[in-house]
Design an enzyme around this catalytic site. Structure first.
Site, mmCIF file in Angstrom:
data_model
loop_
_atom_site.group_PDB
_atom_site.id
_atom_site.type_symbol
_atom_site.label_atom_id
_atom_site.label_comp_id
_atom_site.label_asym_id
_atom_site.label_seq_id
_atom_site.Cartn_x
_atom_site.Cartn_y
_atom_site.Cartn_z
ATOM 1 N N ARG A 18 -42.087 -116.777 -68.080
ATOM 2 C CA ARG A 18 -41.524 -118.041 -68.419
ATOM 3 C C ARG A 18 -42.849 -119.364 -68.070
ATOM 4 O O ARG A 18 -42.532 -120.438 -68.279
ATOM 5 C CB ARG A 18 -40.398 -118.266 -67.741
ATOM 6 C CG ARG A 18 -39.174 -117.910 -68.197
ATOM 7 C CD ARG A 18 -37.929 -118.225 -67.652
ATOM 8 N NE ARG A 18 -37.401 -117.466 -66.728
ATOM 9 C CZ ARG A 18 -36.826 -117.951 -65.727
ATOM 10 N NH1 ARG A 18 -36.333 -119.127 -65.431
ATOM 11 N NH2 ARG A 18 -36.606 -117.051 -64.667
ATOM 12 N N GLY A 142 -28.798 -112.694 -57.330
ATOM 13 C CA GLY A 142 -27.942 -111.646 -57.100
ATOM 14 C C GLY A 142 -27.229 -112.114 -55.732
ATOM 15 O O GLY A 142 -27.430 -113.106 -55.161
HETATM 16 C C1 UD1 Z 1 -34.478 -110.396 -57.754
HETATM 17 C C2 UD1 Z 1 -33.274 -109.640 -57.134
HETATM 18 C C3 UD1 Z 1 -32.026 -110.799 -57.132
HETATM 19 C C4 UD1 Z 1 -32.395 -112.143 -56.305
HETATM 20 C C5 UD1 Z 1 -33.664 -112.710 -57.052
HETATM 21 C C6 UD1 Z 1 -34.433 -113.593 -56.143
HETATM 22 C C7 UD1 Z 1 -33.268 -107.456 -57.700
HETATM 23 C C8 UD1 Z 1 -32.908 -106.303 -58.661
HETATM 24 N N1 UD1 Z 1 -32.770 -108.601 -57.971
HETATM 25 O O1 UD1 Z 1 -34.098 -110.862 -59.096
HETATM 26 O O2 UD1 Z 1 -30.953 -110.267 -56.601
HETATM 27 O O3 UD1 Z 1 -31.356 -112.974 -56.326
HETATM 28 O O4 UD1 Z 1 -34.724 -111.459 -57.125
HETATM 29 O O5 UD1 Z 1 -35.264 -114.311 -56.480
HETATM 30 O O6 UD1 Z 1 -34.290 -107.092 -56.772
HETATM 31 N N2 UD1 Z 1 -41.296 -107.202 -59.771
HETATM 32 C C9 UD1 Z 1 -42.274 -106.063 -59.771
HETATM 33 N N3 UD1 Z 1 -42.029 -105.275 -60.608
HETATM 34 C C10 UD1 Z 1 -41.037 -105.134 -61.384
HETATM 35 C C11 UD1 Z 1 -39.928 -105.938 -61.169
HETATM 36 C C12 UD1 Z 1 -40.152 -106.967 -60.422
HETATM 37 O O7 UD1 Z 1 -43.240 -105.953 -59.167
HETATM 38 O O8 UD1 Z 1 -40.779 -104.070 -61.885
HETATM 39 C C13 UD1 Z 1 -41.792 -108.392 -58.752
HETATM 40 C C14 UD1 Z 1 -41.753 -109.485 -59.590
HETATM 41 O O9 UD1 Z 1 -43.185 -109.743 -59.919
HETATM 42 C C15 UD1 Z 1 -41.139 -110.764 -58.635
HETATM 43 C C16 UD1 Z 1 -40.192 -109.983 -57.760
HETATM 44 O O10 UD1 Z 1 -40.445 -108.523 -57.901
HETATM 45 O O11 UD1 Z 1 -42.316 -111.085 -57.780
HETATM 46 C C17 UD1 Z 1 -38.884 -110.208 -58.315
HETATM 47 O O12 UD1 Z 1 -38.697 -109.831 -59.677
HETATM 48 P P1 UD1 Z 1 -37.875 -110.654 -60.619
HETATM 49 O O13 UD1 Z 1 -37.654 -109.760 -62.018
HETATM 50 O O14 UD1 Z 1 -38.204 -112.067 -60.707
HETATM 51 O O15 UD1 Z 1 -36.444 -110.448 -60.079
HETATM 52 P P2 UD1 Z 1 -35.175 -111.138 -60.308
HETATM 53 O O16 UD1 Z 1 -34.474 -111.023 -61.573
HETATM 54 O O17 UD1 Z 1 -35.406 -112.769 -59.879
#
Ligand code: UD1
Ligand code: CA
Length: 448
Positions: A18, A142
């Protein structure tokens, strides 16, 4: 003490779609440095034994930024639980507390993380401590499902029913987990959910199923702002700037209109500095005591002594070193130059690759001609010298101590100490010429 051992896993594998950027999201700057650096500094302040940053493929710039901290690459982005699993090998021997933080949540404070660790180490010995918060707009975060016995589960918005979506208590993403129980929990995560991802959040329900307790601590919504878009980046910048302004004022700086002053994360200010509205600090600026900065100045990579007066509208570029009691006035640009004690450059000047000696006076409109299209050359202005207005000093050139350069001069040869140099056309005078000229013109017009 084994009980206080700490490992931190920083999740930063997301590109941040985004943001619509070629730069990984966590490399976007806040107050002049990548947001991941802000977070790493907070993490390092906890003195953890181990830190692992999970990055995505091709994110070498992130690995370089956090170096020497270890990075592991998550090749496929299969969710936050999958991301944490990538750190398993690096932390194989570790059985202390594991803190999971998000690279895109850079404003979290040391105090909040410390509170989480205290909860994790409390007698209740919870398997997982989650950092919850109550944002003004809970949106798609979440939700924390809490019962009498503490935290029961985290439900992702996409998976939540209407009742759960009505819960105001949200998951920030930050967790403190018992390292002895982490890997068995993470191994059991499934991706049978709305997003088809391995959610780290599911460790709560899994731990509860094992009979362990889980709990949460409440954090400030402001600290937990996640940066997913340029709008949120601007929101985070505003918060960082507010913190920097607060710190400046606490340190003895007067900000006449705080909201209009922009600091860099590393701006250093002495005591009794006064800053008028609309001043911007780039990286690497050091300001001495008792300095007055009038409005609309722009600084970067410069060092200012004590009791200096700057601006309005002064621009100090990298390598500008301004000595005590000097004055740099309106529309003056100084680059890679030392302006020594008490020197004055008050109006409309460019001083680059130069030394302006102590007490020298550089007149309005003076230009150091430092560049010939190929090389930069040095201008040396001696102590107490006086450079008349609208002069060009063609470098390399030296004006000796106490010398005077006549206004409007184009100086191409060195000027000896104590001498006067005048390098401009000689003035001539033709008596009555103007009157004769006008009479002639008027006569011609009258004839038609
Ligand atoms: C996540 C939480 C959600 C919370 C929110 C807060 C989970 C399943 N959900 O959702 O409950 O309210 O954050 O901001 O954890 N990332 C990786 N690898 C991946 C996926 C994500 O490194 O495969 C990292 C992203 O770079 C980021 C963080 O993890 O820094 C969060 O990932 P994101 O996809 O933004 O999670 P949300 O859907 O926002
Ligand atoms: Ca997010």
């Amino acid at each position: 003490m084994p009980a206080s051992r700490l490992a931190v896993i920083v999740l930063a594998a997301g590109m941040g779609t985004r943001m619509k950027s070629d730069l990984p999201k966590v490399m976007h700057p806040l107050a002049g440095r990548p947001m991941i650096r802000h977070l790493m500094e907070t993490v390092e302040s906890l003195s953890p034994q181990e830190v692992v940053v999970v990055v995505g493929p091709g994110m070498d710039c992130v690995s370089e930024e956090v170096s020497p901290v270890r990075t592991v690459v998550q090749t496929d982005r299969l969710g936050t639980g999958h991301a944490v699993r990538q750190a398993r090998e690096a932390l194989a021997e570790f059985d202390g507390d594991v803190l999971v933080v998000f690279g895109d949540t850079p404003l979290i404070t040391r105090e909040t993380l410390t509170r989480m660790l205290a909860e994790r180490r409390s007698v209740k010995n919870p398997a997982v401590v989650v950092l919850g918060f109550k944002p003004a707009d809970p949106g798609h975060y979440g939700r924390l499902v809490v019962g009498a016995e503490g935290l029961k589960a985290i439900v992702e918005w996409k998976d939540a029913n209407d009742e759960q979506r009505g819960i105001p208590l949200c998951n920030s993403g930050v967790m403190a987990i018992d390292g002895k129980r982490l890997w068995p929990l993470v191994e059991r995560l499934s991706n049978a959910n709305a997003k088809g991802e391995y959610y780290l959040t599911d460790v709560v329900a899994l731990a509860r199923g094992d009979g362990a307790s889980c709990s949460f601590v409440l954090g400030e919504a402001e600290e937990l702002l996640g940066v997913n878009s340029r709008q949120e980046l601007a929101g985070a910048e505003a918060i960082v700037q507010r913190r920097l302004r607060q710190a400046a004022m606490e340190g003895g700086t007067t900000l006449i209109a705080p909201d209009s002053v922009w600091f860099s994360w590393d701006t250093r200010l002495g005591r009794d500095v006064t800053i008028w509205p609309h001043v911007v600090f780039g990286r690497g600026v050091v300001i001495g005591d008792g300095v007055t900065i009038k409005g609309f100045c722009h600084f970067e990579g410069c060092t200012i002594g004590d009791c200096v007066e700057l601006g309005p509208f002064a621009r100090l570029r990298p390598g500008a070193e301004i000595g005590d009691d000097a004055h740099i006035g309106n529309f003056v640009e100084v680059k890679k130059s030392s302006v020594e004690k008490g020197a004055k450059i008050n109006h409309l000047a460019y001083v680059g690759d130069a030394r302006v000696g102590a007490g020298a006076n550089v007149g309005a409109g003076t230009i150091t001609c430092n560049y010939d299209g190929f090389d930069k050359s040095f201008t040396d202005i001696g102590a107490g010298a006086f450079i008349g207005s609208n002069s060009s000093l063609v470098a390399p050139i030296k004006v000796g101590d106490g010398a005077i350069v006549g206004a409007g001069s184009v100086v191409t040869r060195d000027v000896s100490s104590g001498a006067l140099a005048v390098a401009r056309g000689n003035q001539m005078e033709l008596a009555g010429w103007a009157d004769r000229f006008r009479d002639r013109k008027k006569a011609a017009k009258a004839k038609g």
